[in-house]
Motif scaffolding. Structure first.
Motif, mmCIF file in Angstrom:
data_model
loop_
_atom_site.group_PDB
_atom_site.id
_atom_site.type_symbol
_atom_site.label_atom_id
_atom_site.label_comp_id
_atom_site.label_asym_id
_atom_site.label_seq_id
_atom_site.Cartn_x
_atom_site.Cartn_y
_atom_site.Cartn_z
ATOM 1 N N THR A 258 0.830 -1.209 0.000
ATOM 2 C CA THR A 258 0.000 0.000 0.000
ATOM 3 C C THR A 258 0.859 1.251 0.000
ATOM 4 O OG1 THR A 258 -1.716 -1.204 1.230
ATOM 5 C CG2 THR A 258 -1.862 1.193 1.208
ATOM 6 N N ALA A 259 1.985 1.209 0.730
ATOM 7 C CA ALA A 259 2.882 2.361 0.759
ATOM 8 C C ALA A 259 3.516 2.612 -0.602
ATOM 9 C CB ALA A 259 3.975 2.141 1.812
ATOM 10 N N LEU A 260 3.662 1.549 -1.409
ATOM 11 C CA LEU A 260 4.215 1.694 -2.752
ATOM 12 C C LEU A 260 3.187 2.184 -3.761
ATOM 13 C CD1 LEU A 260 6.456 -1.497 -2.942
ATOM 14 C CD2 LEU A 260 7.208 0.875 -2.688
ATOM 15 N N GLY A 261 1.945 2.377 -3.313
ATOM 16 C CA GLY A 261 0.916 2.904 -4.196
ATOM 17 C C GLY A 261 0.057 1.841 -4.864
ATOM 18 N N MET A 262 0.172 0.584 -4.426
ATOM 19 C CA MET A 262 -0.646 -0.479 -5.023
ATOM 20 C C MET A 262 -2.062 -0.430 -4.468
ATOM 21 S SD MET A 262 1.790 -3.857 -5.110
ATOM 22 C CE MET A 262 3.424 -3.828 -5.833
ATOM 23 N N SER A 263 -3.030 -0.774 -5.322
ATOM 24 C CA SER A 263 -4.410 -0.896 -4.864
ATOM 25 C C SER A 263 -4.576 -2.226 -4.129
ATOM 26 C CB SER A 263 -5.369 -0.824 -6.054
ATOM 27 O OG SER A 263 -5.149 -1.920 -6.933
ATOM 28 N N TRP A 264 -5.781 -2.434 -3.556
ATOM 29 C CA TRP A 264 -6.025 -3.662 -2.810
ATOM 30 C C TRP A 264 -5.938 -4.877 -3.726
ATOM 31 C CZ3 TRP A 264 -9.757 -7.547 -2.884
ATOM 32 C CH2 TRP A 264 -9.782 -8.383 -1.769
ATOM 33 N N SER A 265 -6.499 -4.800 -4.932
ATOM 34 C CA SER A 265 -6.452 -5.931 -5.856
ATOM 35 C C SER A 265 -5.029 -6.185 -6.344
ATOM 36 C CB SER A 265 -7.375 -5.660 -7.052
ATOM 37 O OG SER A 265 -6.979 -4.489 -7.747
ATOM 38 N N GLN A 266 -4.252 -5.127 -6.582
ATOM 39 C CA GLN A 266 -2.862 -5.306 -6.993
ATOM 40 C C GLN A 266 -2.030 -5.929 -5.875
ATOM 41 O OE1 GLN A 266 -1.904 -1.266 -8.102
ATOM 42 N NE2 GLN A 266 -2.210 -1.691 -10.290
ATOM 43 N N THR A 267 -2.312 -5.554 -4.637
ATOM 44 C CA THR A 267 -1.595 -6.140 -3.502
ATOM 45 C C THR A 267 -1.856 -7.633 -3.402
ATOM 46 O OG1 THR A 267 -1.727 -4.045 -2.296
ATOM 47 C CG2 THR A 267 -1.310 -6.036 -1.010
ATOM 48 N N MET A 268 -3.129 -8.012 -3.606
ATOM 49 C CA MET A 268 -3.458 -9.428 -3.557
ATOM 50 C C MET A 268 -2.794 -10.196 -4.693
ATOM 51 S SD MET A 268 -5.322 -10.473 -1.072
ATOM 52 C CE MET A 268 -6.144 -9.706 0.329
ATOM 53 N N ARG A 269 -2.820 -9.624 -5.889
ATOM 54 C CA ARG A 269 -2.337 -10.335 -7.071
ATOM 55 C C ARG A 269 -0.816 -10.389 -7.132
ATOM 56 N NH1 ARG A 269 -4.696 -7.416 -10.222
ATOM 57 N NH2 ARG A 269 -3.034 -6.141 -11.114
ATOM 58 N N ARG A 270 -0.134 -9.327 -6.713
ATOM 59 C CA ARG A 270 1.308 -9.243 -6.906
ATOM 60 C C ARG A 270 2.117 -9.577 -5.664
ATOM 61 N NH1 ARG A 270 1.765 -3.484 -10.247
ATOM 62 N NH2 ARG A 270 0.425 -4.093 -12.023
ATOM 63 N N THR A 271 1.542 -9.389 -4.491
ATOM 64 C CA THR A 271 2.314 -9.551 -3.260
ATOM 65 C C THR A 271 1.847 -10.722 -2.414
ATOM 66 O OG1 THR A 271 2.702 -7.153 -3.208
ATOM 67 C CG2 THR A 271 3.113 -8.370 -1.184
ATOM 68 N N VAL A 272 0.548 -10.769 -2.134
ATOM 69 C CA VAL A 272 0.047 -11.731 -1.153
ATOM 70 C C VAL A 272 -0.064 -13.141 -1.736
ATOM 71 C CG1 VAL A 272 -1.867 -12.281 0.381
ATOM 72 C CG2 VAL A 272 -1.152 -9.907 0.089
#
Length: 308
Positions: free
Chosen positions: A190-204
């Protein structure tokens, strides 16, 4: 006598460790081996097993084609379950209350009813719907039209029934994997500017695979065995359906069930090997063990640091 000689002479002798005797282990192992040998001998000499019939139908074309249909059902149903289960897991963790409620209701229905009952329901779809039209009748055009009464789609209904049921369980597995990822990972995204869906898809989700893969392999093996219930559709082209059709004619169910069990065991064994290597791939870096060369280099480096 010098101090060195005194310390050498007074040094304690090395302890000779004697392994503890455990006769109970040998006795229990011998009993188990004897019982297994007696069972194998009794089964091999029992004419009721009809081993000649077993050998005749083990590689029969109908059986092998049924095994192929079973594998197709397993792969397609599990692919649908993984895709839909991932979506449902993300919906359950979504901040949107409508998505959370929809996912919860789906899990409540499909986990709360037996899969056999669901498959029977899918088999009765042609009696519930004559046609399926998708589109807005007055405002817009009709997207597609399906005549359910003349649709011979037992295989499709079997895939839908198995996949939709398994998706409810896969959703909980994926949700557990997502929750295993630290909250700091999401905060950093989130601090890098990712949305919630991007966080799920790319990080989590990539990090959650280590937790998701082992139970997913178990569910895949369970799906393989659950395909024997598609007789409720009814669908008789799978492995168990073919075996049932054959022993319905020759009235020898025992050897045909043994043929069926042999094929299930063979396919399951292959899936277990694939699951092992897949788990090892996703668990890389979790518990790393250094090689002998790396340990030697590490000891050298530590010695150099101490010398300084």
């Amino acid at each position: 006598m010098s101090t060195t000689d005194t310390s050498t002479s007074s040094a304690p002798e090395a302890i000779k460790a004697v392994p503890l005797r455990r006769p109970g282990r040998w006795i229990s192992a011998a009993i188990i081996l004897i019982l297994v040998a007696l069972f194998i001998y009794g089964a091999a000499t029992n004419p009721a097993y009809h081993w000649d019939t077993y050998a005749k139908y083990l590689f029969d074309k109908r059986i092998t084609s049924g095994a192929l249909v079973t594998i197709e059902l397993t792969v397609l149903s599990m692919a649908l379950a993984v895709a839909l289960g991932t979506v449902l897991a993300v919906m359950r963790l979504s901040p949107n209350p409508v998505l959370r409620t929809t996912a919860w209701v789906y899990l409540w229905i499909f986990r709360g009813t037996p899969v056999y009952v669901q498959l029977v329901f899918w088999g009765l779809v042609p009696s519930l719907y004559r046609v399926i039209d998708v589109g807005v009748p007055v405002i817009g055009p009709q997207f597609f039209h399906i005549d359910v009464q003349h649709l011979q789609a037992a295989f499709l209904f079997a895939v839908l029934g198995l996949g939709l049921n398994e998706a409810a369980y896969m959703a909980e597995i994926v949700r557990a994997g997502i929750n295993s990822v630290g909250e700091g990972q999401r905060e950093a995204s989130t601090a890098l500017g990712m949305s919630w869906s991007q966080t799920m898809r790319r990080t989590v989700l990539p990090q959650a695979m280590r937790v998701i893969i082992p139970p997913t392999g178990n569910e895949l093996i369970g799906m393989l065995k659950t395909t024997s219930l598609v007789t409720a559709i009814p669908l008789s082209t799978d492995l168990f359906g073919r075996a049932r059709d054959i022993y319905g004619v020759n009235f020898q169910p025992v050897p045909l069930l043994l043929v069926c069990a042999t094929w299930y065991l063979a396919i399951t064994s292959v899936l277990m090997v694939g699951q092992y290597y897949l788990e090892r791939y996703y668990s890389r870096g979790l518990s790393r063990q250094l090689t002998g060369k790396q340990l030697a280099e590490l000891a050298t480096a530590q010695a150099a640091v101490k010398a300084k």
